[in-house]
Design a protein around this motif. Structure first.
Motif, short mmCIF file in Angstrom:
data_model
loop_
_atom_site.label_atom_id
_atom_site.label_comp_id
_atom_site.label_asym_id
_atom_site.label_seq_id
_atom_site.Cartn_x
_atom_site.Cartn_y
_atom_site.Cartn_z
N ILE A 252 -50.00 47.57 4.50
CA ILE A 252 -49.94 46.26 4.30
C ILE A 252 -49.75 45.77 5.61
CG2 ILE A 252 -47.87 44.80 3.84
CD1 ILE A 252 -47.80 46.78 0.91
N GLU A 253 -49.05 46.68 6.48
CA GLU A 253 -48.23 45.85 7.81
C GLU A 253 -49.59 46.03 8.79
OE1 GLU A 253 -45.53 48.75 9.01
OE2 GLU A 253 -44.01 48.25 7.97
N LYS A 254 -50.73 47.01 8.38
CA LYS A 254 -51.88 46.88 9.21
C LYS A 254 -52.84 46.15 9.12
CE LYS A 254 -55.87 50.21 10.52
NZ LYS A 254 -56.62 51.05 9.80
N ASN A 265 -41.87 47.35 9.29
CA ASN A 265 -41.16 48.52 8.86
C ASN A 265 -40.47 47.33 7.88
OD1 ASN A 265 -40.54 50.69 10.34
ND2 ASN A 265 -38.92 49.03 11.36
N ILE A 266 -41.56 46.93 6.48
CA ILE A 266 -41.47 46.24 5.46
C ILE A 266 -40.16 47.39 4.28
CG2 ILE A 266 -42.40 45.15 3.71
CD1 ILE A 266 -44.88 44.58 5.27
N SER A 267 -39.53 45.90 3.98
CA SER A 267 -38.44 46.15 3.04
C SER A 267 -38.93 46.01 1.11
CB SER A 267 -37.08 46.07 2.74
OG SER A 267 -37.07 44.55 3.72
N THR A 268 -39.62 44.88 1.63
CA THR A 268 -39.68 44.27 0.40
C THR A 268 -41.16 43.27 0.32
OG1 THR A 268 -37.98 42.79 0.12
CG2 THR A 268 -37.68 44.99 -0.84
N VAL A 269 -41.55 43.38 -0.42
CA VAL A 269 -42.21 41.28 -0.40
C VAL A 269 -42.49 40.71 -2.23
CG1 VAL A 269 -44.88 40.48 -0.45
CG2 VAL A 269 -44.11 42.67 0.49
N HIS A 279 -48.60 32.31 -10.84
CA HIS A 279 -48.95 32.59 -9.04
C HIS A 279 -47.77 32.25 -8.44
CE1 HIS A 279 -52.54 32.87 -11.83
NE2 HIS A 279 -53.26 33.80 -10.56
N GLY A 280 -48.02 33.10 -7.05
CA GLY A 280 -46.81 32.18 -6.73
C GLY A 280 -47.13 30.88 -5.05
N SER A 281 -46.76 30.38 -4.87
CA SER A 281 -47.39 29.74 -3.72
C SER A 281 -47.07 30.54 -2.48
CB SER A 281 -46.65 27.99 -3.94
OG SER A 281 -47.02 27.13 -3.30
N ARG A 282 -46.54 30.73 -2.33
CA ARG A 282 -45.82 31.54 -1.09
C ARG A 282 -45.09 33.25 -1.86
NH1 ARG A 282 -47.07 28.51 3.30
NH2 ARG A 282 -44.69 29.60 4.63
N VAL A 283 -44.96 33.99 -0.04
CA VAL A 283 -45.05 35.25 0.02
C VAL A 283 -43.70 35.30 1.01
CG1 VAL A 283 -45.78 37.63 0.79
CG2 VAL A 283 -47.02 36.45 -1.68
N GLU A 284 -43.11 35.78 0.71
CA GLU A 284 -41.63 36.60 1.37
C GLU A 284 -41.79 37.61 1.40
OE1 GLU A 284 -36.82 36.71 0.98
OE2 GLU A 284 -37.93 34.68 0.99
N ILE A 285 -41.82 38.18 3.14
CA ILE A 285 -41.81 39.29 3.41
C ILE A 285 -40.11 40.19 4.04
CG2 ILE A 285 -43.08 41.28 4.79
CD1 ILE A 285 -45.12 39.45 3.97
N ALA A 286 -39.51 40.48 3.62
CA ALA A 286 -38.57 40.54 4.14
C ALA A 286 -38.76 42.51 5.04
CB ALA A 286 -37.56 41.42 3.12
N SER A 287 -38.43 42.15 6.53
CA SER A 287 -38.43 43.55 6.71
C SER A 287 -36.92 44.20 8.45
CB SER A 287 -39.89 43.57 7.98
OG SER A 287 -39.47 42.47 8.42
N ALA A 288 -37.34 44.67 8.94
CA ALA A 288 -36.37 45.13 9.92
C ALA A 288 -35.86 44.04 10.50
CB ALA A 288 -36.98 46.41 10.49
N ASN A 289 -37.23 43.26 11.48
CA ASN A 289 -36.76 41.75 12.02
C ASN A 289 -36.24 40.69 10.52
OD1 ASN A 289 -37.90 43.88 13.97
ND2 ASN A 289 -39.97 43.36 13.44
N GLY A 290 -36.09 40.51 9.92
CA GLY A 290 -35.71 39.85 8.97
C GLY A 290 -37.56 39.34 7.85
N SER A 291 -36.88 38.42 7.79
CA SER A 291 -37.80 37.50 6.48
C SER A 291 -38.41 36.49 7.31
CB SER A 291 -37.03 37.41 4.98
OG SER A 291 -36.66 36.00 5.60
N LYS A 292 -40.28 36.43 6.29
CA LYS A 292 -41.12 35.77 7.04
C LYS A 292 -42.14 35.02 6.00
CE LYS A 292 -45.60 35.56 10.12
NZ LYS A 292 -44.66 34.40 11.01
#
Length: 367
Positions: A252-254, A265-269, A279-292
């Motif tokens: 996923i990161e690649k 360092n993704i933790s959750t999606v 169907h989600g309109s947005r995706v939230e990605i939580a990682s070691a650097n915060g969420s995006k």
């Protein structure tokens, strides 16, 4: 067969079948070309620069301000190639019917565009978008849907170099044509869908999973009744109606990095803001650097539409990987292809299928 009562003539009809320009190769350093039968190559000012019969497969490239075809150099920034043999021009091992244009791009890169009549284009799309063995009314519905989408793109990109990217619709030249499909396309020749007498982007997808989505929810475009979403009880037999897949976090990161989205360092999606079809309109990605957060369909396309089938999913963290469990295949807007096939098998005609998935449309013949 066309049900005449369902079809309106759209004012003065076009006097000929319109042409569309399809981007086949974009911003590449090289591509493969072969020509079958007698051919002619013209330059930027339509002057003939070469002609012959049968060109063995060779590379095309850019150098010294011109275009190379095999071991020949043409001092032009654009070349047009036509063959007297239908389907006689082969680009990257796929044969095409229309005229082929090779254009220089920056940094010695090139693009290749096919110009062909829209009915030949739809003929090439149909067998690539749906199994050729499917019910004729499902295939007719798909032909009208693809034609509507192509005509809409031609309208809004009228002055652009090309109207369609071959990735927008599954298109493989003449590779997936057949006599049966050609007749089905001919049955609906010139027929498109309109809403309030305006053509619109007739999106479609494989499997919705129970409810199609509003175009505003997925693509952020103005919502209109034909693209507002409908309940679908017809695609449950699709093998994509429910699915589960495990994707490594490193993969996923690649993929995200390849799209210039840098997350480590993704933790959750998590798919957020679900629509009527979940169907989600947005995706939230939580990682070691915060969420995006990002557009959910953009995320899916970055990961790969054949890897993450839809944005209607739940995700579970498994340490080094994430398990996605979801419904449907595709963005979820417009025609559900497996739903259309099921409706056709149940006796619905192609016009009824289209009016179900695209409420409040009119079917009109424009040429």
């Amino acid at each position: 067969m066309v049900v005449q009562d369902d079809i309106h003539d759209y004012g003065p009809l076009m006097d000929k079948t319109p042409a569309v320009r399809v981007l086949l190769v974009n911003d590449k350093r090289t591509a493969q070309l072969a020509i079958h039968g007698c051919y002619q190559i013209t330059g930027s000012l339509t002057n003939i620069v070469d002609q012959g019969q049968d060109l063995r497969r060779c590379a095309i490239s850019i150098s010294n301000g011109g275009i190379n075809i095999g071991n020949k150099h043409y001092n032009h920034n654009e070349l047009r190639i036509v063959s007297q043999q239908s389907g006689g021009i082969e680009v990257n091992s796929v044969r095409y019917r229309g005229e082929i244009r090779i254009l220089q791009q920056l940094n010695d890169k090139l693009s290749v565009i096919e110009e062909t009549d829209i009915e030949s284009f739809i003929d090439g799309v149909l067998g690539s978008e749906m199994p050729q063995s499917w019910n004729e009314d499902a295939l007719r519905a798909q032909a009208v849907t693809a034609r509507t989408y192509a005509m809409y793109k031609k309208k809004i990109r009228r002055d652009d170099v090309y109207h369609l990217d071959m990735l927008e619709l599954a298109y493989r030249g003449i590779a997936n044509e057949s006599g049966r499909l050609t007749q089905i396309v001919q049955d609906t020749k010139g027929i498109v869908m309109v809403y309030n007498w305006n053509i619109f982007p007739a999106y479609f997808h494989s499997t919705c999973g129970g409810h199609t989505e509003d175009v505003r929810h997925v693509f952020g475009k103005d919502s209109i009744p034909p693209l507002s979403g409908v309940a679908c009880n017809y695609c449950s037999d699709s093998k994509h109606s429910s699915w589960s897949t495990d994707i490594s976090k490193s993969a996923i990161e690649k993929k995200l990095q390849e799209a210039n989205v840098y997350i480590s360092n993704i933790s959750t999606v998590m798919a957020v803001n679900p629509g009527a079809g979940n169907h989600g309109s947005r995706v939230e990605i939580a990682s070691a650097n915060g969420s995006k957060e990002m557009n959910a369909n953009d995320f899916r396309l970055m990961i790969g539409p054949n890897n993450l089938l839809s944005t209607s999913f739940q995700a579970k963290n498994n340490g080094k990987s994430i398990t996605f469990t979801g419904k449907g295949w595709g963005h979820g807007v417009g025609l559900c292809q497996y739903g259309a096939q099921s409706m056709a098998e149940k006796g619905f005609k192609w016009a009824e299928i289209l009016k179900y998935y695209y409420p409040k449309i009119e079917l009109v013949r424009v040429y």
